[in-house]
Each structure stands twice: as structure tokens, then as C-alpha cells.
Enzyme design. Structure first.
Site, PDB file in Angstrom:
ATOM      1  N   ASP A 125      42.229  65.113  10.689  1.00 35.42           N
ATOM      2  CA  ASP A 125      41.443  64.191   9.875  1.00 35.42           C
ATOM      3  C   ASP A 125      42.015  64.170   8.462  1.00 35.42           C
ATOM      4  O   ASP A 125      42.073  65.206   7.801  1.00 35.42           O
ATOM      5  CB  ASP A 125      39.979  64.661   9.845  1.00 35.42           C
ATOM      6  CG  ASP A 125      39.038  63.611   9.251  1.00 35.42           C
ATOM      7  OD1 ASP A 125      39.484  62.824   8.385  1.00 35.42           O
ATOM      8  OD2 ASP A 125      37.865  63.580   9.661  1.00 35.42           O
ATOM      9  N   THR A 163      52.508  59.479  21.145  1.00 37.74           N
ATOM     10  CA  THR A 163      51.204  59.047  21.641  1.00 37.74           C
ATOM     11  C   THR A 163      51.102  57.520  21.621  1.00 37.74           C
ATOM     12  O   THR A 163      51.842  56.841  20.902  1.00 37.74           O
ATOM     13  CB  THR A 163      50.076  59.628  20.781  1.00 37.74           C
ATOM     14  OG1 THR A 163      50.158  59.065  19.463  1.00 37.74           O
ATOM     15  CG2 THR A 163      50.181  61.148  20.681  1.00 37.74           C
ATOM     16  N   LYS A 164      50.169  56.979  22.396  1.00 41.83           N
ATOM     17  CA  LYS A 164      49.949  55.527  22.406  1.00 41.83           C
ATOM     18  C   LYS A 164      49.561  55.047  21.017  1.00 41.83           C
ATOM     19  O   LYS A 164      50.011  53.999  20.549  1.00 41.83           O
ATOM     20  CB  LYS A 164      48.855  55.173  23.419  1.00 41.83           C
ATOM     21  CG  LYS A 164      49.243  55.402  24.869  1.00 41.83           C
ATOM     22  CD  LYS A 164      48.110  55.015  25.800  1.00 41.83           C
ATOM     23  CE  LYS A 164      48.485  55.254  27.256  1.00 41.83           C
ATOM     24  NZ  LYS A 164      47.369  54.912  28.183  1.00 41.83           N
ATOM     25  N   GLU A 194      39.871  72.752  20.746  1.00 39.02           N
ATOM     26  CA  GLU A 194      39.275  71.459  20.407  1.00 39.02           C
ATOM     27  C   GLU A 194      37.752  71.621  20.434  1.00 39.02           C
ATOM     28  O   GLU A 194      37.216  72.273  21.336  1.00 39.02           O
ATOM     29  CB  GLU A 194      39.728  70.387  21.409  1.00 39.02           C
ATOM     30  CG  GLU A 194      39.039  69.036  21.285  1.00 39.02           C
ATOM     31  CD  GLU A 194      39.222  68.403  19.914  1.00 39.02           C
ATOM     32  OE1 GLU A 194      38.190  68.117  19.267  1.00 39.02           O
ATOM     33  OE2 GLU A 194      40.376  68.204  19.492  1.00 39.02           O
ATOM     34  N   GLU A 245      50.376  56.431  18.176  1.00 41.57           N
ATOM     35  CA  GLU A 245      51.553  56.502  17.324  1.00 41.57           C
ATOM     36  C   GLU A 245      52.523  55.367  17.620  1.00 41.57           C
ATOM     37  O   GLU A 245      53.101  54.764  16.712  1.00 41.57           O
ATOM     38  CB  GLU A 245      52.245  57.854  17.517  1.00 41.57           C
ATOM     39  CG  GLU A 245      53.369  58.138  16.548  1.00 41.57           C
ATOM     40  CD  GLU A 245      53.967  59.516  16.769  1.00 41.57           C
ATOM     41  OE1 GLU A 245      54.998  59.801  16.133  1.00 41.57           O
ATOM     42  OE2 GLU A 245      53.418  60.295  17.569  1.00 41.57           O
ATOM     43  N   ASP A 257      35.258  76.676  17.176  1.00 38.05           N
ATOM     44  CA  ASP A 257      35.836  76.551  15.840  1.00 38.05           C
ATOM     45  C   ASP A 257      37.122  77.363  15.743  1.00 38.05           C
ATOM     46  O   ASP A 257      37.138  78.562  16.043  1.00 38.05           O
ATOM     47  CB  ASP A 257      34.830  77.036  14.797  1.00 38.05           C
ATOM     48  CG  ASP A 257      35.423  77.058  13.405  1.00 38.05           C
ATOM     49  OD1 ASP A 257      35.743  75.981  12.891  1.00 38.05           O
ATOM     50  OD2 ASP A 257      35.603  78.164  12.852  1.00 38.05           O
TER      51      ASP A 257
END
Length: 239
Positions: free
Chosen positions: A143, A217-218, A93, A220, A120
Site C-alpha cells: 500500500d 502480474t496482470k 497475508e 502490472e 500480522d
């Protein structure tokens, strides 16, 4: 797909490298995130270096390695590592606060099978990940670059798919993608259907149901309540 190899420039005229997964974003760390970075990095952090990793040296065992690119704040990655101690996890990350949050959560949970990098991903893949060594590559909710003129900036392109393929275990390694943008899901399928050496493992269509080992996930869960779709895609390396 020739547009993928053209140079990109941002609004300031700065050259954006042709095949770059992310631009590192420092961000502002909370005190807790900063403390986690300082305290946990010696045992859970991996510094970038132009030298291939030895997984047994990194984790102290020969368990399968799962690598996630762009884990955000790391909540789902920590949950996966906690729920699956028989596997090793490496997260990459570029957002420092996310790395700090992930380390804090992992430390609080007493997890020992998770390592993180803040660099990266393309450079890490090229210079640190051994070929044919990954059980799974995870790319969750990247993204979407939803404007059509920006689609060439999406990370899932033929060159990225080939880079991932080289690192997956032959005949067994899985490239697992998930997105909540239907257009990006279709883009992923189009790219992967063209990519050499892959096979879609979905039965009766292009997509698989959300695997139990990918935590909800929250973000999602909220999307589900609002009627938004999520598409999971799994391709296996076959050559």
C-alpha cells in the site's frame, strides 16, 4: 524519521500500533476459497504461535527460504513456487480470501514447496522467524499511502528494514521490493540508504530491472500498456 515512532489514530479514534504491517481483514470467502482453506490448511497452512519455526521441519528439506509479505491473491507467489522447486516459499497475508485463493491455486498446481500464514507480519517476524535464516524477503506492491500525511504509515521504514535485516542471511540475504508508485520507490531508496547493514546491489543507479523470477502480474502488464512505471529495488544484508 522520528514521526515513525509516534502513535497513529484512525478516524474513529482507535490507536494504530506504531509498527504494524497490516490490520487483518477477514473479507468474504467464495465457496472455492473456503474449501481450499479447509482442505489445504493442514498441509500448507501455518498457525501463529510464539515459537520459532524450524525450516527443515516445515518443508522437509534444507532448501533456501523465500518469504513474501502481503501476497494479495497469491497468483505470482504460486507461479514462483512452481517455477523454482529448489527453493521454499512462505507467504504472509492478512486478507483471508487472498489466502484461500492462494491455497486453491497451489493445490491445483500440485505445489509442495509453499506454506502460507494469515497473521500480522510484524508479530510473525518477532516470534516465529529465526534470525539469519531467510534467503530473500519479498515485498511487492505494498500500500503506497500516497497522501503525504499518510507516508508515515508506509511499511518500509527504518524499524521495518532493521527487522528484516536481522532475519536475512548475512552477506547473502536479499530484501527485494517492488512498487508502481515512483514517490514510494524514492521513499524506499531513502529509507534503505539510511538503514544499517545493507548494500544496494543495483549497478549504475538505484533500481534493478525486473528479475525474471518475479512474474509479471496482470495488473502490472496493464500498467505497462498504459505507460506506468514499475520500480524494483534489491538490497543485500552485509552485516
Amino acid at each position: 524519521m522520528s514521526e515513525v515512532t509516534t502513535n497513529e489514530y484512525n478516524q474513529d479514534g482507535k490507536l494504530i500500533r506504531k509498527v504494524r504491517s497490516f490490520v487483518r481483514r477477514e473479507g468474504r470467502l467464495t465457496k472455492g476459497q473456503e474449501n481450499a482453506m479447509n482442505e489445504c490448511w493442514p498441509t500448507m497452512g501455518i498457525d501463529y504461535q510464539s515459537q520459532f519455526l524450524n525450516w527443515k521441519d516445515v518443508f522437509g528439506n534444507d532448501n533456501p527460504v523465500v518469504l513474501e509479505v502481503g501476497f494479495g491473491m497469491g497468483a505470482s507467489l504460486v507461479e514462483m513456487a512452481k517455477n523454482t522447486p529448489e527453493k521454499n516459499f512462505l507467504g504472509i497475508e492478512v486478507h483471508s480470501p487472498g489466502v484461500g485463493a492462494c491455497l486453491a491455486d497451489a493445490s491445483a498446481a500440485g505445489i509442495t514447496n509453499l506454506r502460507v500464514m494469515c497473521h500480522d507480519a510484524v508479530e510473525v517476524f518477532a516470534n516465529m522467524i529465526p534470525d539469519s535464516s531467510l534467503a530473500t524477503l519479498q515485498l511487492f506492491f505494498p500500500d503506497p499511502w500516497h497522501k503525504k500525511r499518510h507516508h508515515k504509515r508506509r511499511i518500509v521504514q527504518l524499524d521495518f528494514a532493521e527487522m528484516v535485516r536481522q532475519k536475512l542471511i548475512i552477506d547473502d540475504g536479499i530484501f527485494h521490493m517492488a512498487t508502481d508508485w515512483e514517490n514510494y520507490a524514492q521513499h524506499m531508496i531513502e529509507v534503505m540508504n539510511q538503514a544499517h547493514g545493507y548494500e544496494n546491489i543495483a549497478e549504475g543507479g538505484d533500481f534493478v530491472s525486473r528479475p525474471e523470477d518475479r512474474p509479471l502480474t496482470k495488473f502490472e502488464a496493464r500498467g505497462h500498456r498504459l505507460g506506468h512505471g514499475v520500480w524494483d529495488i534489491k538490497f543485500k544484508r552485509v552485516s
